[in-house]
Scaffold this motif. Structure first.
Motif, PDB file in Angstrom:
ATOM      1  N   ASP A 108       0.805  -1.223   0.000  1.00  0.00           N
ATOM      2  CA  ASP A 108       0.000   0.000   0.000  1.00  0.00           C
ATOM      3  C   ASP A 108       0.836   1.271   0.000  1.00  0.00           C
ATOM      4  OD1 ASP A 108       1.011   0.059   2.556  1.00  0.00           O
ATOM      5  OD2 ASP A 108      -0.928   0.052   3.581  1.00  0.00           O
ATOM      6  N   GLY A 109       2.166   1.143   0.010  1.00  0.00           N
ATOM      7  CA  GLY A 109       3.046   2.309  -0.014  1.00  0.00           C
ATOM      8  C   GLY A 109       3.165   3.039   1.303  1.00  0.00           C
ATOM      9  N   ARG A 110       2.471   2.577   2.347  1.00  0.00           N
ATOM     10  CA  ARG A 110       2.506   3.275   3.628  1.00  0.00           C
ATOM     11  C   ARG A 110       3.509   2.678   4.612  1.00  0.00           C
ATOM     12  NH1 ARG A 110      -1.845   6.627   5.126  1.00  0.00           N
ATOM     13  NH2 ARG A 110      -0.667   6.885   7.052  1.00  0.00           N
ATOM     14  N   GLY A 111       4.036   1.516   4.296  1.00  0.00           N
ATOM     15  CA  GLY A 111       5.005   0.891   5.183  1.00  0.00           C
ATOM     16  C   GLY A 111       6.350   0.758   4.520  1.00  0.00           C
ATOM     17  N   LEU A 112       7.419   0.720   5.329  1.00  0.00           N
ATOM     18  CA  LEU A 112       8.768   0.497   4.834  1.00  0.00           C
ATOM     19  C   LEU A 112       9.415  -0.635   5.633  1.00  0.00           C
ATOM     20  CD1 LEU A 112      10.375   4.040   4.350  1.00  0.00           C
ATOM     21  CD2 LEU A 112       9.417   2.539   2.595  1.00  0.00           C
ATOM     22  N   VAL A 113      10.139  -1.490   4.927  1.00  0.00           N
ATOM     23  CA  VAL A 113      10.986  -2.499   5.548  1.00  0.00           C
ATOM     24  C   VAL A 113      12.417  -2.178   5.160  1.00  0.00           C
ATOM     25  CG1 VAL A 113      11.666  -4.919   5.528  1.00  0.00           C
ATOM     26  CG2 VAL A 113       9.246  -4.316   5.636  1.00  0.00           C
ATOM     27  N   ALA A 114      13.286  -2.090   6.153  1.00  0.00           N
ATOM     28  CA  ALA A 114      14.697  -1.810   5.898  1.00  0.00           C
ATOM     29  C   ALA A 114      15.531  -2.997   6.338  1.00  0.00           C
ATOM     30  CB  ALA A 114      15.140  -0.553   6.647  1.00  0.00           C
TER      31      ALA A 114
ATOM     32  N   PHE B 174      16.063  -7.267   9.587  1.00  0.00           N
ATOM     33  CA  PHE B 174      15.158  -6.298   8.985  1.00  0.00           C
ATOM     34  C   PHE B 174      14.262  -5.696  10.055  1.00  0.00           C
ATOM     35  CE2 PHE B 174      12.705 -10.182   9.059  1.00  0.00           C
ATOM     36  CZ  PHE B 174      11.398  -9.793   9.278  1.00  0.00           C
ATOM     37  N   VAL B 175      13.738  -4.517   9.753  1.00  0.00           N
ATOM     38  CA  VAL B 175      12.846  -3.817  10.675  1.00  0.00           C
ATOM     39  C   VAL B 175      11.785  -3.104   9.844  1.00  0.00           C
ATOM     40  CG1 VAL B 175      14.318  -1.751  10.723  1.00  0.00           C
ATOM     41  CG2 VAL B 175      12.746  -2.198  12.629  1.00  0.00           C
ATOM     42  N   HIS B 176      10.581  -2.959  10.411  1.00  0.00           N
ATOM     43  CA  HIS B 176       9.432  -2.413   9.686  1.00  0.00           C
ATOM     44  C   HIS B 176       8.891  -1.188  10.406  1.00  0.00           C
ATOM     45  CE1 HIS B 176       5.076  -2.138   8.683  1.00  0.00           C
ATOM     46  NE2 HIS B 176       5.473  -2.497   7.476  1.00  0.00           N
TER      47      HIS B 176
END
Length: 257
Positions: free
Chosen positions: A39-45, A89-91
């Motif tokens: 949905d483009g509202r979350g990021l995973v790095a 990874f982190v969200h």
């Protein structure tokens, strides 16, 4: 903490009795790669961490033109740590959709390539209770050419997770524009397998004479995406999916959302 080298190198931090020092500040670990949620509202790095680093969070600063991210780690009082590097990874959720904004890492102001999470595929046919335990990007130049998600029991991707002979296999789904890693092509290829309208090749891992199969993968192209689905044993537990079962899992892939 000491990192690198063969085996486990130990680094010892010695404290002085009767003395105290202020808590260490939160420090930056930097960011390797980033993907968005569907949905483009979350990021995973994804990032690299030491075995004794504390809890982490993804710090975010948003503006209309860019999103600045950094993985921040809390201090710990660990005294002895194995010299290993973990890929984790982190969200986090954004205040507004990414919507084409540039992502920059706060550690040096480097532009971070972003993988569109709407391209990910999720296996509807998987073990009950299994969740995403690993995320990994494959970067070529300034682009993320593929993204992999590993599915397994909660906590199975953590360093020091309990390992026994009954551990179920993990399932990895890779989606990209480049051909998958070549390691799966050794030592031998088994006959072609069909999945829906697409046809792919299945591969095995482990020497041909091994008494226990360690992995099986199927690779195919679907809707312009290079897709790989792999079943890998954990801790010598076996249980790798059969070829028909792996094809059934591949057939169950659905867009993330």
């Amino acid at each position: 903490m000491t990192t690198g080298g063969a085996g486990l190198t130990l680094a010892v931090v010695v404290g002085v009795a009767g003395c105290s020092s202020p808590p260490a500040p939160t420090r930056s670990l930097g960011v390797d790669s980033v993907r968005s949620d569907a949905d483009g509202r979350g990021l995973v790095a994804t990032y690299r961490s030491g075995a004794c680093d504390g809890p982490t969070r993804l710090g975010v600063q948003e503006s209309p033109e860019e999103v600045v991210v950094d993985v921040l780690v809390e201090p710990t009082d660990a005294e002895i740590c194995p010299a290993i590097e973990l890929s984790l990874f982190v969200h986090t959720r954004l205040a507004a959709p990414l919507d084409g904004r540039v992502v920059i890492t706060d550690a040096g102001g480097r532009k971070v390539p972003v993988f569109d999470g709407a391209r990910l595929l999720v296996p509807e046919r998987r073990r009950q209770g299994h969740v995403v335990v690993s995320e990994q990007a494959e970067v070529a130049g300034s682009s993320v050419v593929a993204w992999s998600q590993g599915w397994g029991p909660p906590g199975s991707g953590d360093f020091g997770a309990v390992c026994d002979g009954g551990s179920p296999p993990t399932l990895t789904v890779r989606v990209g524009t480049a051909d998958p890693w070549t390691g799966w092509q050794e030592p031998h290829v088994v006959p072609t397998a069909s999945s829906g309208a697409a046809t792919g090749r299945t591969y095995l891992t482990g020497p041909p004479s091994a008494p226990l199969l360690t992995g099986r993968s199927i690779e195919l192209t679907r809707a312009g995406k290079v897709v790989s689905v792999a079943s890998q044993s954990r801790c010598g537990g076996g249980g790798v999916l059969s070829e028909p079962d792996l094809v059934a899992v591949t057939d169950s892939l659905r867009p993330a959302g």
